[in-house]
Scaffold this active site. Structure first.
Site, short mmCIF file in Angstrom:
data_model
loop_
_atom_site.label_atom_id
_atom_site.label_comp_id
_atom_site.label_asym_id
_atom_site.label_seq_id
_atom_site.Cartn_x
_atom_site.Cartn_y
_atom_site.Cartn_z
N GLU A 219 -10.57 -1.62 4.15
CA GLU A 219 -9.26 -1.09 4.45
C GLU A 219 -9.10 0.30 3.83
O GLU A 219 -9.90 0.74 3.01
CB GLU A 219 -8.15 -2.01 3.90
CG GLU A 219 -8.17 -3.43 4.46
CD GLU A 219 -7.00 -4.25 3.96
OE1 GLU A 219 -6.22 -4.72 4.81
OE2 GLU A 219 -6.87 -4.45 2.73
N ASP B 55 0.79 -1.23 0.00
CA ASP B 55 0.00 0.00 0.00
C ASP B 55 0.83 1.29 0.00
O ASP B 55 1.75 1.43 0.82
CB ASP B 55 -0.87 0.07 1.25
CG ASP B 55 -1.75 -1.15 1.43
OD1 ASP B 55 -1.69 -2.07 0.61
OD2 ASP B 55 -2.51 -1.17 2.42
#
Length: 515
Positions: A249, A76
């Site tokens: 998320e 990420d």
């Protein structure tokens, strides 16, 4: 058995089952234990790292217009912030190996969103755990007391539990000091509690933090006056089943001007449960009053990107001119640790400009490649023959929507990437299989068809293909649809063939960011 091999053998079974029964509690628990439990993590193949393993960035499949570190595992993007002419890109990074683990914040900087300089690791694991995703802000009014214009980073400390911590920099992001009062938000028994995204909410005169609660399919909102002391405000969830197929998320709450009125968009990454399978990013349009986010009625889920390989994208804080610039992780948890990339593992998408436009009478979140890409581009030429030799390309295809069209990108070795435009349904269908290039590294990688709506009114559509050594990012002209796809041909696609309602094709070369 090495931990990475455990992931390979068990995660495949998890994802196969997840496509059939995404809500199965046992499967959810297995996934969390494998991916989210830092207590079992041990770095594989220690001793790597970009400084020890320099690269000339010319390896097979190495992207030439996308960011990759010199070496090692990436997932990420997080902590992105703009300050004094510099775009800071932080990201989940394993400085000690090619697989997931030892998660730290990698760091790269740019003045144009395209040419990136890899910096030293910004944040490393400590007694509270690994350094999971988060965000960064510029504290212009010194609300925290670290100094005017301090760069304040928020991250999830992932140890015995997931808690929120902060670190600050007073030298423009070169060095960070972890706050002695960490964690600033302790865990009250939540199994998933992570990815803090912080912004200043002018109307309520407070900092707002969005936090994801994973398999509870919920985003919590917290408020603070000083970035240190936080109060829970409210939470958002939805009963729409299609939005709750995978853990939530990487939230991001953004304010737009839509037809002269304030409108808010909440980004939520989900895994699994994306628009095709595996990872994806959905969004909700609605209103936020400083405490509560309320979603408008819509045909949810709405997707930021309709491909397999754009996940965990969030925007830069403090961007100039009110811009919302987003970048995503160009991979999918279905096969993330198996893609044929070495010595690096994973890339970021091209940076994208977000805007809230109207389509079919309703707001739609559009994303287009940032205009800065033009600084790398040559002149537009006809695409009727093999493209001029280059490191990457942008292909523009204009199609009429009164009949179907087929667009085929290919190379001299015969690898091909086929996109079919269905005029009646106003959809495109992309094929990713053995014809596109290498797929045998994972039985999850080959996708017979990935369908996306054109989200286009009128009797024609213009499609833009951004072609790199191992990816194709496809957009409509105004960004109303995007589709990101990893591909691994032996050489870059350098030819386009069209059939049906195509009326014009052109190409421009894209220069490598390393030249």
């Amino acid at each position: 058995m090495k931990r990475n091999n455990i992931i390979k053998s068990i995660a495949a079974a998890f994802f196969a089952a997840a496509m059939v029964a995404c809500s199965d509690n046992d499967i959810s628990q297995t996934y969390n234990e494998l991916i989210d439990n830092p207590q079992e993590e041990q770095p594989e193949e220690p001793g790597g790292g970009s400084t020890e393993n320099p690269s000339n960035r010319s390896e097979l499949y190495r992207p030439q217009m996308h960011y990759t570190p010199a070496a090692n595992w990436v997932n990420d993007p997080n902590g992105m912030v703009y300050l004094d002419g510099t775009w800071h890109l932080f990201y989940q990074y394993n400085p000690q190996g090619h697989g997931w683990g030892n998660l730290s914040w990698g760091h790269a900087t740019s003045t144009d969103l395209l040419h990136w300089t890899e910096q030293a690791v910004a944040l490393s694991p400590d007694a509270l755990g690994m350094i999971f995703s988060g965000s960064a802000v510029i504290d212009k009014d010194n609300t925290a007391g670290f100094g005017k214009d301090a760069m304040v980073a928020f991250y999830t400390s992932a140890g015995n539990s997931q808690q929120q911590s902060l670190a600050y920099s007073t030298d423009g992001g070169k060095n960070f000091t972890k706050y002695e009062g960490n964690p600033v938000i302790a865990n009250a028994g939540e199994p998933d509690f992570r990815d803090p995204k912080v912004f200043w909410h002018e109307a309520s005169q407070q900092w707002i933090m969005s936090l994801a609660k994973g398999w509870k399919y919920e985003i919590e909102f917290w408020g603070s006056r000083n970035l240190k002391n936080w109060t829970r405000l409210n939470s958002f969830s939805t009963s729409v089943a299609g939005c709750n197929k995978g853990q939530w998320e990487c939230p991001d709450l953004l304010k737009f001007n839509y037809k002269g009125k304030e409108k808010w968009v909440l980004l939520v990454s989900v895994n699994p449960g994306g628009p095709v399978m595996g990872s994806g990013t959905q969004y909700f349009v609605g209103n936020f009053d400083g405490t509560t986010f309320t979603a408008d009625e819509a045909n949810y889920p709405l997707w930021l990107d309709y491909g397999m390989d754009n996940y965990a994208g969030v925007t830069w804080s403090n961007a100039p001119d009110g811009r919302y610039v987003l970048i995503g992780w160009m991979n999918n948890w279905l096969y993330a640790d198996r893609v044929p990339a070495s010595p690096w593992c994973s890339a970021m998408t091209l940076p994208r400009e977000l805007s809230l436009i109207e389509y079919n009478g309703k707001p739609l979140l559009a994303n287009s490649v940032v205009g800065e890409i033009g600084s790398l581009a040559g002149e537009w030429t006809s695409a009727e023959t093999t493209f001029p030799q280059a490191d990457a390309y942008e292909v523009k295809v204009r199609v009429m929507l009164d009949r179907n069209s087929t667009i085929t990108l290919s190379n001299a070795e015969g690898a091909k990437y086929v996109v079919v435009v269905n005029a009646a349904n106003r959809q495109i269908t992309t094929q990713r299989n053995s014809a596109t290039g290498k797929t045998d590294f994972s039985d999850m990688f080959s996708v017979p068809s990935a369908t996306a709506p054109l989200n286009t009114e009128g009797n024609e559509a213009t499609l833009h293909f951004f072609i790199d050594q191992s990816s194709v990012e496809l957009f409509t002209a105004n960004g109303s649809m995007s589709q990101t796809t990893l591909v691994f041909p032996g050489s870059i696609y350098n030819k386009v063939d069209v059939d049906g309602g195509v009326v014009e094709t052109s190409v421009r070369t894209i220069r490598s960011v390393y030249k």
